[in-house]
Design an enzyme around this catalytic site. Structure first.
Site, short mmCIF file in Angstrom:
data_model
loop_
_atom_site.label_atom_id
_atom_site.label_comp_id
_atom_site.label_asym_id
_atom_site.label_seq_id
_atom_site.Cartn_x
_atom_site.Cartn_y
_atom_site.Cartn_z
CE1 TYR A 157 -102.66 95.49 78.66
CE2 TYR A 157 -104.33 95.67 80.37
CZ TYR A 157 -103.02 95.84 79.94
OH TYR A 157 -102.08 96.34 80.80
CE LYS A 164 -100.63 97.04 83.81
NZ LYS A 164 -99.32 97.24 84.47
P1 NAD Z 1 -90.96 97.37 79.06
O1 NAD Z 1 -90.90 96.06 78.36
O2 NAD Z 1 -89.96 98.37 78.68
O3 NAD Z 1 -90.96 97.18 80.63
C1 NAD Z 1 -91.50 96.07 81.28
C2 NAD Z 1 -90.51 95.68 82.33
O4 NAD Z 1 -91.01 94.61 83.14
C3 NAD Z 1 -89.18 95.20 81.74
O5 NAD Z 1 -88.13 95.99 82.23
C4 NAD Z 1 -89.06 93.77 82.24
O6 NAD Z 1 -87.72 93.42 82.51
C5 NAD Z 1 -89.90 93.85 83.50
N1 NAD Z 1 -90.29 92.53 84.01
C6 NAD Z 1 -91.12 91.62 83.48
N2 NAD Z 1 -91.17 90.52 84.24
C7 NAD Z 1 -90.34 90.73 85.30
C8 NAD Z 1 -89.93 89.97 86.43
N3 NAD Z 1 -90.37 88.72 86.65
N4 NAD Z 1 -89.05 90.53 87.32
C9 NAD Z 1 -88.58 91.78 87.12
N5 NAD Z 1 -88.93 92.55 86.07
C10 NAD Z 1 -89.79 92.03 85.17
O7 NAD Z 1 -92.46 97.90 78.77
P2 NAD Z 1 -93.26 99.18 79.35
O8 NAD Z 1 -94.34 99.39 78.36
O9 NAD Z 1 -92.33 100.26 79.69
O10 NAD Z 1 -93.94 98.59 80.68
C11 NAD Z 1 -93.79 99.17 81.96
C12 NAD Z 1 -95.12 99.22 82.69
O11 NAD Z 1 -95.98 100.14 82.03
C13 NAD Z 1 -95.89 97.89 82.74
O12 NAD Z 1 -96.52 97.77 83.99
C14 NAD Z 1 -96.94 98.09 81.67
O13 NAD Z 1 -98.07 97.28 81.92
C15 NAD Z 1 -97.24 99.55 81.87
N6 NAD Z 1 -97.94 100.22 80.77
C16 NAD Z 1 -97.47 100.15 79.50
C17 NAD Z 1 -98.14 100.83 78.48
C18 NAD Z 1 -97.65 100.76 77.05
O14 NAD Z 1 -98.45 100.97 76.14
N7 NAD Z 1 -96.38 100.49 76.80
C19 NAD Z 1 -99.29 101.57 78.76
C20 NAD Z 1 -99.74 101.63 80.10
C21 NAD Z 1 -99.06 100.95 81.09
O1 0WE Z 2 -99.48 96.60 79.86
C1 0WE Z 2 -99.12 96.60 78.70
C2 0WE Z 2 -98.18 95.54 78.20
C3 0WE Z 2 -98.57 94.22 78.76
C4 0WE Z 2 -97.82 93.00 78.29
C5 0WE Z 2 -97.34 92.81 77.02
C6 0WE Z 2 -96.73 91.60 76.69
C7 0WE Z 2 -96.22 91.30 75.30
C8 0WE Z 2 -95.18 90.21 75.28
C9 0WE Z 2 -97.72 91.98 79.21
N1 0WE Z 2 -97.14 90.80 78.91
C10 0WE Z 2 -96.65 90.60 77.69
N2 0WE Z 2 -96.10 89.37 77.41
C11 0WE Z 2 -95.45 89.10 76.27
O2 0WE Z 2 -95.02 87.95 76.03
N3 0WE Z 2 -99.63 97.55 77.85
C12 0WE Z 2 -100.59 98.51 78.38
C13 0WE Z 2 -99.35 97.62 76.42
C14 0WE Z 2 -100.43 96.85 75.73
O3 0WE Z 2 -100.38 95.51 75.67
C15 0WE Z 2 -101.54 95.08 75.03
C16 0WE Z 2 -102.33 96.19 74.70
C17 0WE Z 2 -101.61 97.33 75.14
C18 0WE Z 2 -102.08 98.74 75.01
C19 0WE Z 2 -101.96 93.79 74.76
C20 0WE Z 2 -103.18 93.60 74.10
C21 0WE Z 2 -103.96 94.69 73.77
C22 0WE Z 2 -103.55 96.00 74.06
#
Ligand code: NAD
Ligand code: 0WE
Length: 264
Positions: A157, A164
């Site tokens: 991560y 974060k």
């Molecule tokens: P997702 O890929 O569906 O959403 C990520 C979004 O970020 C996308 O809609 C993408 O278009 C947008 N984005 C990235 N760069 C951008 C930019 N320059 N301008 C505008 N938009 C931009 O994935 P998600 O998992 O739904 O992620 C949403 C949030 O939830 C993120 O902050 C992620 O860190 C957080 N999150 C995800 C998880 C997980 O396990 N999926 C867990 C905890 C928190």
């Molecule tokens: O916040 C996130 C997603 C973060 C994320 C993921 C990507 C993959 C593709 C941010 N940037 C990118 N860029 C890319 O090119 N999560 C909480 C989901 C997540 O991501 C991880 C996790 C978990 C959980 C990455 C490494 C280890 C654990």
């Protein structure tokens, strides 16, 4: 239920139906909110436009959060549709892929640090700034999405954990800045969920099963569950809650050791 009846809510971060932002949109729309959406680029435009119709919205605006001009345009456009704004949902996170694969010290770069903090943390402040005028006098709510990697280490991560941590600190400082206006600012720290962002992550399926096994609820969470928590934070039910990070992770974060069953 109509916890958000008549409230005007902007949702930033829908990429497809699996996005956490989509779980939030669906819960908020069921609860009577009027929704508007942004999409990151032309590649995502059609998808977001299609989905927004399902949630009863016809407001879809372009916004790359690294561009102040895009952000300002969103709010000047919104003003044409709505006379005020009650809530902004920020569900955006990004680090360059190479930052999320390997030893922290070896893979972290100055450029990767800048990009991840700009997109994943500063953009929330930028949205808070730009939305202030339209939220005036409305006791608004700002909500962002975080992850446990802000507090504890885990493999890969890496710099996203730092971004974060910065995001969660900015939730507290923004809560003070905007408290004077009566607005609340909170984060939801979600457990791992399969989305577009997480599908690019090495060993994500193994992480999901590790989390499910260790969590008190013995399972992972859904985007609908995160969505319902966001509905709560946007509603009057949370009128006394600000500056908080609310865990929606099946309880994973409270444990130091999971069960001793050999399922991992
Ligand atoms: P997702 O890929 O569906 O959403 C990520 C979004 O970020 C996308 O809609 C993408 O278009 C947008 N984005 C990235 N760069 C951008 C930019 N320059 N301008 C505008 N938009 C931009 O994935 P998600 O998992 O739904 O992620 C949403 C949030 O939830 C993120 O902050 C992620 O860190 C957080 N999150 C995800 C998880 C997980 O396990 N999926 C867990 C905890 C928190
Ligand atoms: O916040 C996130 C997603 C973060 C994320 C993921 C990507 C993959 C593709 C941010 N940037 C990118 N860029 C890319 O090119 N999560 C909480 C989901 C997540 O991501 C991880 C996790 C978990 C959980 C990455 C490494 C280890 C654990």
């Amino acid at each position: 239920m109509h916890l958000l009846k008549g409230k005007n809510i902007l949702i930033v971060g829908v990429a497809n139906k699996h996005s956490i932002a989509s779980g939030i949109a669906s819960s908020m729309s069921k609860n009577g909110a009027n929704l508007a959406f942004t999409y990151q680029n032309d590649r995502l435009r059609q998808k977001v436009e299609h989905l927004s119709k399902e949630w009863g919205s016809n407001i879809c605006l372009p916004c790359d959060v690294t561009k102040d001009e895009d952000i300002n345009n969103v709010f000047s456009n919104l003003k044409k549709y709505w006379d005020g704004l009650d809530c902004v949902v920020h569900a955006v996170g990004f680090a360059p892929r190479g930052e999320l694969d390997g030893d922290f010290l070896e893979v972290t770069t100055r450029d990767g640090f800048k990009i991840s903090h700009d997109i994943s943390s500063y953009s929330f402040i930028a949205l808070a700034k730009a939305s202030k005028k339209l939220m005036e006098g409305r006791k608004g709510s700002l909500i962002t999405l975080s992850y446990l990697g802000s507090q504890k280490t885990m493999p890969n991560y890496n710099v996203m954990g730092l971004a974060k941590a910065s995001l969660e600190a900015s939730v507290r400082f923004l809560a003070v800045s905007l408290g004077k206006e009566g607005h609340r600012v909170n984060a939801i720290s979600a457990g791992p969920i399969k989305t577009l962002a997480s599908s690019g992550v090495k060993n994500f399926r193994r992480m999901l099963s590790y989390n499910a096994n260790r969590a008190p609820l013995q399972r992972n969470v859904s985007i609908e569950e995160v969505g319902n928590a966001a509905t709560f934070l946007a509603s009057e039910l949370a009128s006394g809650v600000t500056g908080e990070t609310l865990y929606v992770d099946a309880g994973f974060n409270i444990t130091a050791m999971g069960s001793l069953e050999e399922s991992n």
